[in-house]
Design a protein around this motif. Sequence first.
Motif, PDB file in Angstrom:
ATOM      1  N   ALA A   1       0.990  -1.296   0.089  1.00 42.80           N
ATOM      2  CA  ALA A   1      -0.108   0.039   0.101  1.00 42.80           C
ATOM      3  C   ALA A   1       0.944   1.250  -0.005  1.00 42.80           C
ATOM      4  N   GLU A   2       0.398   2.245  -0.510  1.00 41.75           N
ATOM      5  CA  GLU A   2       1.379   3.610  -0.491  1.00 41.75           C
ATOM      6  C   GLU A   2       1.097   4.465   0.720  1.00 41.75           C
ATOM      7  N   GLU A   3       1.908   5.025   1.184  1.00 38.09           N
ATOM      8  CA  GLU A   3       1.936   5.877   1.903  1.00 38.09           C
ATOM      9  C   GLU A   3       0.829   6.856   2.152  1.00 38.09           C
ATOM     10  N   ARG A   4       0.177   7.018   3.131  1.00 41.12           N
ATOM     11  CA  ARG A   4      -0.977   7.931   3.231  1.00 41.12           C
ATOM     12  C   ARG A   4      -0.333   9.268   2.843  1.00 41.12           C
ATOM     13  N   ALA A   5       0.633   9.865   3.199  1.00 40.31           N
ATOM     14  CA  ALA A   5       0.870  11.186   2.628  1.00 40.31           C
ATOM     15  C   ALA A   5       0.991  11.232   1.185  1.00 40.31           C
ATOM     16  N   GLU A   6       1.511  10.319   0.482  1.00 39.41           N
ATOM     17  CA  GLU A   6       1.701  10.035  -1.193  1.00 39.41           C
ATOM     18  C   GLU A   6       0.064  10.080  -1.578  1.00 39.41           C
ATOM     19  N   TYR A   7      -0.776   9.465  -0.828  1.00 35.35           N
ATOM     20  CA  TYR A   7      -2.114   9.401  -1.463  1.00 35.35           C
ATOM     21  C   TYR A   7      -2.798  10.850  -1.302  1.00 35.35           C
ATOM     22  N   GLU A   8      -2.540  11.349  -0.184  1.00 31.37           N
ATOM     23  CA  GLU A   8      -3.012  12.693   0.059  1.00 31.37           C
ATOM     24  C   GLU A   8      -2.741  13.661  -0.762  1.00 31.37           C
ATOM     25  N   GLY A   9      -1.449  13.423  -1.368  1.00 27.30           N
ATOM     26  CA  GLY A   9      -0.598  14.595  -2.258  1.00 27.30           C
ATOM     27  C   GLY A   9      -1.371  14.314  -3.526  1.00 27.30           C
ATOM     28  N   ARG A  10      -1.236  13.022  -3.992  1.00 23.82           N
ATOM     29  CA  ARG A  10      -1.819  12.920  -5.175  1.00 23.82           C
ATOM     30  C   ARG A  10      -3.418  13.310  -5.350  1.00 23.82           C
ATOM     31  N   SER A  11      -4.083  13.107  -4.227  1.00 23.58           N
ATOM     32  CA  SER A  11      -5.363  13.585  -4.176  1.00 23.58           C
ATOM     33  C   SER A  11      -5.492  14.937  -4.243  1.00 23.58           C
ATOM     34  N   ARG A  12      -4.709  15.833  -3.499  1.00 20.60           N
ATOM     35  CA  ARG A  12      -4.895  17.036  -3.883  1.00 20.60           C
ATOM     36  C   ARG A  12      -4.410  17.742  -5.248  1.00 20.60           C
ATOM     37  N   GLN A  13      -3.668  17.182  -5.984  1.00 17.27           N
ATOM     38  CA  GLN A  13      -2.934  17.428  -7.184  1.00 17.27           C
ATOM     39  C   GLN A  13      -4.363  17.317  -8.182  1.00 17.27           C
ATOM     40  N   ARG A  14      -5.043  16.158  -7.904  1.00 16.79           N
ATOM     41  CA  ARG A  14      -6.115  15.743  -8.819  1.00 16.79           C
ATOM     42  C   ARG A  14      -7.123  16.768  -8.486  1.00 16.79           C
ATOM     43  N   ARG A  15      -7.542  16.901  -7.241  1.00 20.76           N
ATOM     44  CA  ARG A  15      -8.671  17.911  -7.144  1.00 20.76           C
ATOM     45  C   ARG A  15      -8.175  19.403  -7.557  1.00 20.76           C
ATOM     46  N   ASP A  16      -6.927  19.887  -7.594  1.00 19.20           N
ATOM     47  CA  ASP A  16      -6.622  21.052  -8.077  1.00 19.20           C
ATOM     48  C   ASP A  16      -6.700  21.006  -9.600  1.00 19.20           C
ATOM     49  N   ARG A  17      -6.316  19.998 -10.239  1.00 20.41           N
ATOM     50  CA  ARG A  17      -6.609  19.641 -11.801  1.00 20.41           C
ATOM     51  C   ARG A  17      -8.118  19.867 -11.921  1.00 20.41           C
TER      52      ARG A  17
END
Length: 88
Positions: A3-19
């Motif tokens: 499983a990916e690290e929580r911080a990595e997941y949250e960072g990807r999620s923020r990037q997707r939301r910003d996009r």
Amino acid sequence: MVAEERAEYEGRSRQRRDRIVEMHRQGLKGYEIARELSVSPGLVSVRLKEARAAGADLTPYATADDGAEQNDAGASRERRQPERASRR
């Protein structure tokens, strides 16, 4: 599978939301954003709702065509109205 690290997941999620917010501001519809990013339209809706709650600016960008379209719409509206015959 690791499983990916929580911080990595949250960072990807923020990037997707910003996009998603950026594409929304560019004038794309939710289903167009979903298709472009290969996500569900529901996810786009949820992320835009989250962005609104977080205070993100979702105002669409103004384009040079916006003023021309409004003027054209007003002109065509004027042309469509029938002239009224005066009663004597």
